[in-house]
Design a protein around this motif. Structure first.
Motif, PDB file in Angstrom:
ATOM      1  N   LEU A  92       0.837  -1.204   0.000  1.00  8.97           N
ATOM      2  CA  LEU A  92       0.000   0.000   0.000  1.00  8.97           C
ATOM      3  C   LEU A  92       0.873   1.256   0.000  1.00  8.97           C
ATOM      4  O   LEU A  92       0.581   2.225  -0.705  1.00  8.97           O
ATOM      5  CB  LEU A  92      -0.918   0.005   1.229  1.00  8.97           C
ATOM      6  CG  LEU A  92      -1.946   1.143   1.241  1.00  8.97           C
ATOM      7  CD1 LEU A  92      -2.968   0.967   0.128  1.00  8.97           C
ATOM      8  CD2 LEU A  92      -2.647   1.231   2.587  1.00  8.97           C
ATOM      9  N   LEU A  93       1.967   1.201   0.763  1.00 11.81           N
ATOM     10  CA  LEU A  93       2.911   2.320   0.784  1.00 11.81           C
ATOM     11  C   LEU A  93       3.513   2.528  -0.603  1.00 11.81           C
ATOM     12  O   LEU A  93       3.674   3.660  -1.072  1.00 11.81           O
ATOM     13  CB  LEU A  93       4.017   2.031   1.820  1.00 11.81           C
ATOM     14  CG  LEU A  93       4.922   3.190   2.219  1.00 11.81           C
ATOM     15  CD1 LEU A  93       4.113   4.298   2.874  1.00 11.81           C
ATOM     16  CD2 LEU A  93       6.024   2.713   3.163  1.00 11.81           C
ATOM     17  N   PHE A  94       3.826   1.404  -1.266  1.00 11.86           N
ATOM     18  CA  PHE A  94       4.332   1.483  -2.638  1.00 11.86           C
ATOM     19  C   PHE A  94       3.300   2.143  -3.547  1.00 11.86           C
ATOM     20  O   PHE A  94       3.626   3.031  -4.338  1.00 11.86           O
ATOM     21  CB  PHE A  94       4.661   0.066  -3.149  1.00 11.86           C
ATOM     22  CG  PHE A  94       5.128   0.023  -4.580  1.00 11.86           C
ATOM     23  CD1 PHE A  94       6.474   0.126  -4.886  1.00 11.86           C
ATOM     24  CD2 PHE A  94       4.219  -0.125  -5.621  1.00 11.86           C
ATOM     25  CE1 PHE A  94       6.907   0.093  -6.204  1.00 11.86           C
ATOM     26  CE2 PHE A  94       4.641  -0.157  -6.944  1.00 11.86           C
ATOM     27  CZ  PHE A  94       5.986  -0.046  -7.229  1.00 11.86           C
ATOM     28  N   ALA A  95       2.042   1.713  -3.409  1.00  8.80           N
ATOM     29  CA  ALA A  95       0.977   2.245  -4.263  1.00  8.80           C
ATOM     30  C   ALA A  95       0.781   3.740  -4.027  1.00  8.80           C
ATOM     31  O   ALA A  95       0.602   4.514  -4.975  1.00  8.80           O
ATOM     32  CB  ALA A  95      -0.326   1.484  -4.018  1.00  8.80           C
ATOM     33  N   ALA A  96       0.850   4.151  -2.757  1.00  8.89           N
ATOM     34  CA  ALA A  96       0.687   5.569  -2.443  1.00  8.89           C
ATOM     35  C   ALA A  96       1.859   6.375  -3.018  1.00  8.89           C
ATOM     36  O   ALA A  96       1.673   7.462  -3.580  1.00  8.89           O
ATOM     37  CB  ALA A  96       0.594   5.758  -0.931  1.00  8.89           C
ATOM     38  N   SER A  97       3.070   5.817  -2.891  1.00  7.04           N
ATOM     39  CA  SER A  97       4.247   6.472  -3.459  1.00  7.04           C
ATOM     40  C   SER A  97       4.117   6.595  -4.962  1.00  7.04           C
ATOM     41  O   SER A  97       4.391   7.638  -5.558  1.00  7.04           O
ATOM     42  CB  SER A  97       5.514   5.678  -3.126  1.00  7.04           C
ATOM     43  OG  SER A  97       5.727   5.625  -1.743  1.00  7.04           O
ATOM     44  N   LEU A  98       3.674   5.494  -5.581  1.00  7.04           N
ATOM     45  CA  LEU A  98       3.493   5.487  -7.033  1.00  7.04           C
ATOM     46  C   LEU A  98       2.497   6.564  -7.455  1.00  7.04           C
ATOM     47  O   LEU A  98       2.720   7.289  -8.425  1.00  7.04           O
ATOM     48  CB  LEU A  98       3.009   4.105  -7.490  1.00  7.04           C
ATOM     49  CG  LEU A  98       2.861   3.916  -8.992  1.00  7.04           C
ATOM     50  CD1 LEU A  98       4.222   3.891  -9.653  1.00  7.04           C
ATOM     51  CD2 LEU A  98       2.110   2.631  -9.307  1.00  7.04           C
ATOM     52  N   ALA A  99       1.404   6.674  -6.689  1.00 13.38           N
ATOM     53  CA  ALA A  99       0.360   7.639  -7.031  1.00 13.38           C
ATOM     54  C   ALA A  99       0.928   9.062  -7.067  1.00 13.38           C
ATOM     55  O   ALA A  99       0.718   9.806  -8.033  1.00 13.38           O
ATOM     56  CB  ALA A  99      -0.782   7.539  -6.028  1.00 13.38           C
ATOM     57  N   TRP A 100       1.671   9.406  -6.036  1.00 17.14           N
ATOM     58  CA  TRP A 100       2.225  10.757  -5.952  1.00 17.14           C
ATOM     59  C   TRP A 100       3.293  10.967  -7.036  1.00 17.14           C
ATOM     60  O   TRP A 100       3.330  11.988  -7.731  1.00 17.14           O
ATOM     61  CB  TRP A 100       2.806  10.984  -4.556  1.00 17.14           C
ATOM     62  CG  TRP A 100       2.976  12.440  -4.192  1.00 17.14           C
ATOM     63  CD1 TRP A 100       2.891  13.508  -5.046  1.00 17.14           C
ATOM     64  CD2 TRP A 100       3.240  12.977  -2.887  1.00 17.14           C
ATOM     65  NE1 TRP A 100       3.102  14.678  -4.359  1.00 17.14           N
ATOM     66  CE2 TRP A 100       3.315  14.386  -3.036  1.00 17.14           C
ATOM     67  CE3 TRP A 100       3.433  12.420  -1.627  1.00 17.14           C
ATOM     68  CZ2 TRP A 100       3.573  15.233  -1.960  1.00 17.14           C
ATOM     69  CZ3 TRP A 100       3.692  13.265  -0.552  1.00 17.14           C
ATOM     70  CH2 TRP A 100       3.755  14.654  -0.712  1.00 17.14           C
ATOM     71  N   HIS A 101       4.159   9.960  -7.176  1.00 20.76           N
ATOM     72  CA  HIS A 101       5.246  10.010  -8.158  1.00 20.76           C
ATOM     73  C   HIS A 101       4.689  10.178  -9.568  1.00 20.76           C
ATOM     74  O   HIS A 101       5.174  11.003 -10.354  1.00 20.76           O
ATOM     75  CB  HIS A 101       6.039   8.707  -8.044  1.00 20.76           C
ATOM     76  CG  HIS A 101       7.338   8.695  -8.791  1.00 20.76           C
ATOM     77  ND1 HIS A 101       8.521   9.111  -8.228  1.00 20.76           N
ATOM     78  CD2 HIS A 101       7.648   8.296 -10.048  1.00 20.76           C
ATOM     79  CE1 HIS A 101       9.498   8.971  -9.112  1.00 20.76           C
ATOM     80  NE2 HIS A 101       9.005   8.479 -10.229  1.00 20.76           N
ATOM     81  N   VAL A 102       3.672   9.402  -9.875  1.00 21.85           N
ATOM     82  CA  VAL A 102       3.044   9.439 -11.199  1.00 21.85           C
ATOM     83  C   VAL A 102       2.380  10.791 -11.431  1.00 21.85           C
ATOM     84  O   VAL A 102       2.447  11.346 -12.527  1.00 21.85           O
ATOM     85  CB  VAL A 102       2.009   8.295 -11.312  1.00 21.85           C
ATOM     86  CG1 VAL A 102       0.913   8.646 -12.289  1.00 21.85           C
ATOM     87  CG2 VAL A 102       2.690   7.009 -11.725  1.00 21.85           C
ATOM     88  N   TRP A 103       1.761  11.325 -10.408  1.00 21.05           N
ATOM     89  CA  TRP A 103       1.082  12.610 -10.567  1.00 21.05           C
ATOM     90  C   TRP A 103       2.092  13.701 -10.940  1.00 21.05           C
ATOM     91  O   TRP A 103       1.894  14.461 -11.889  1.00 21.05           O
ATOM     92  CB  TRP A 103       0.320  12.970  -9.296  1.00 21.05           C
ATOM     93  CG  TRP A 103      -0.177  14.391  -9.289  1.00 21.05           C
ATOM     94  CD1 TRP A 103       0.107  15.351  -8.374  1.00 21.05           C
ATOM     95  CD2 TRP A 103      -1.040  15.003 -10.270  1.00 21.05           C
ATOM     96  NE1 TRP A 103      -0.516  16.525  -8.715  1.00 21.05           N
ATOM     97  CE2 TRP A 103      -1.226  16.343  -9.873  1.00 21.05           C
ATOM     98  CE3 TRP A 103      -1.653  14.555 -11.430  1.00 21.05           C
ATOM     99  CZ2 TRP A 103      -2.002  17.240 -10.597  1.00 21.05           C
ATOM    100  CZ3 TRP A 103      -2.425  15.453 -12.164  1.00 21.05           C
ATOM    101  CH2 TRP A 103      -2.597  16.781 -11.744  1.00 21.05           C
ATOM    102  N   VAL A 104       3.216  13.760 -10.243  1.00 21.27           N
ATOM    103  CA  VAL A 104       4.240  14.755 -10.550  1.00 21.27           C
ATOM    104  C   VAL A 104       4.808  14.518 -11.950  1.00 21.27           C
ATOM    105  O   VAL A 104       4.923  15.441 -12.760  1.00 21.27           O
ATOM    106  CB  VAL A 104       5.379  14.724  -9.500  1.00 21.27           C
ATOM    107  CG1 VAL A 104       6.469  15.725  -9.861  1.00 21.27           C
ATOM    108  CG2 VAL A 104       4.838  15.013  -8.108  1.00 21.27           C
ATOM    109  N   GLY A 105       5.121  13.246 -12.248  1.00 22.07           N
ATOM    110  CA  GLY A 105       5.763  12.934 -13.520  1.00 22.07           C
ATOM    111  C   GLY A 105       4.863  13.152 -14.714  1.00 22.07           C
ATOM    112  O   GLY A 105       5.266  13.783 -15.702  1.00 22.07           O
TER     113      GLY A 105
END
Lengths: 113, 135
Positions: free
Chosen positions: A61-74
């Motif tokens: 879940l932490l990975f998914a949350a990180s991915l969500a934020w990372h993807v949004w910026v990218g």
């Protein structure tokens, strides 16, 4: 002083978030890759038991949350670079957010079934 | 959103033919654009695909066996998975390089070129190794 508003904060926050989330995902990736390769060829029992553990669910879940934020910026960076009409840009940004939200919902559904 | 800067007419030579045939990217440029392309691909469709695989494989023993023995055996799926794995590996390696650049490590031209080659080769090798182990 005239300020230009072109869609980003131009602040440290997103820049830093992208890097911190990258580090979190990198660590998770290495751990999961190690587990999978160590148990290769993977069986259903090993796979199921791995995701039955509390720490693995939380880490994922932490990975998914990180991915969500990372993807949004990218992805927003990409949109801001290539899509100039404001309407289209806003539409694509909203679509991106919806896709991210859908991914998160799906992830939670898979992890806590 | 008033994109004032977007309305400025500047000398830009970024037509598609120019992008494809005239602009010669140096190696660090290739690492950069491949980082961007792989990132976009990972966002869509590969995250969705990974979630589908995770969902199916964790749903039941049958689902797991289906993914392992049938689905991942389809040539088109294998090819797609290879692109997926390469995107992940390249994005991973290039990202680590960018983190070092943020810390002002390896910014001189010689080092930047060397690390660019390292990233490109490492991404391909990692993808090959993981692909052969997992698929």
């Amino acid at each position: 002083m005239k300020r230009l508003v072109v869609g980003a904060h131009y602040g440290l926050r997103d820049w830093l978030a992208q890097r911190v989330t990258a580090a979190i995902m990198a660590v998770y990736s290495v751990i999961v890759a190690a587990i999978v390769l160590k148990n290769s060829p993977l069986t259903y029992a090993v796979w199921r038991d791995l995701f039955a553990q509390g720490w693995m669910r939380v880490a994922t879940l932490l990975f998914a949350a990180s991915l969500a934020w990372h993807v949004w910026v990218g992805v927003r960076d990409i949109i801001m670079d290539y899509v100039k009409p404001d309407g289209l840009r806003l539409t694509l940004e909203i679509v991106t957010l919806l896709v991210i939200a859908a991914y998160l919902g799906w992830t939670v559904q898979i992890l806590w079934r | 959103m008033a994109s004032a800067s977007a309305k400025k007419i500047r000398p830009k030579y970024l037509s598609l033919p120019a992008l494809l045939f005239e602009i010669r990217l140096p190696v660090p440029g290739w690492v950069s654009i491949l980082h961007r392309i792989s990132g976009a691909l990972l966002f869509f469709p590969f995250v969705a695909w990974a979630l589908y695989l995770l969902d199916t494989s964790l749903r039941s023993e049958q689902g797991f066996q289906y993914v392992r023995a049938e689905y991942l055996d389809l040539p088109l799926v294998k090819l797609g998975m290879l692109v997926f794995i390469w995107s992940y590996c390249h994005h991973f390696c290039a990202g680590i390089r960018f983190l070092f650049l943020d810390l002002d490590k390896g910014v001189d031209l010689r080092t930047a070129r060397i690390t660019s080659w390292v990233v490109i080769v490492a991404g391909l090798v990692l993808a090959g190794v993981l692909g052969s182990k997992l698929l």
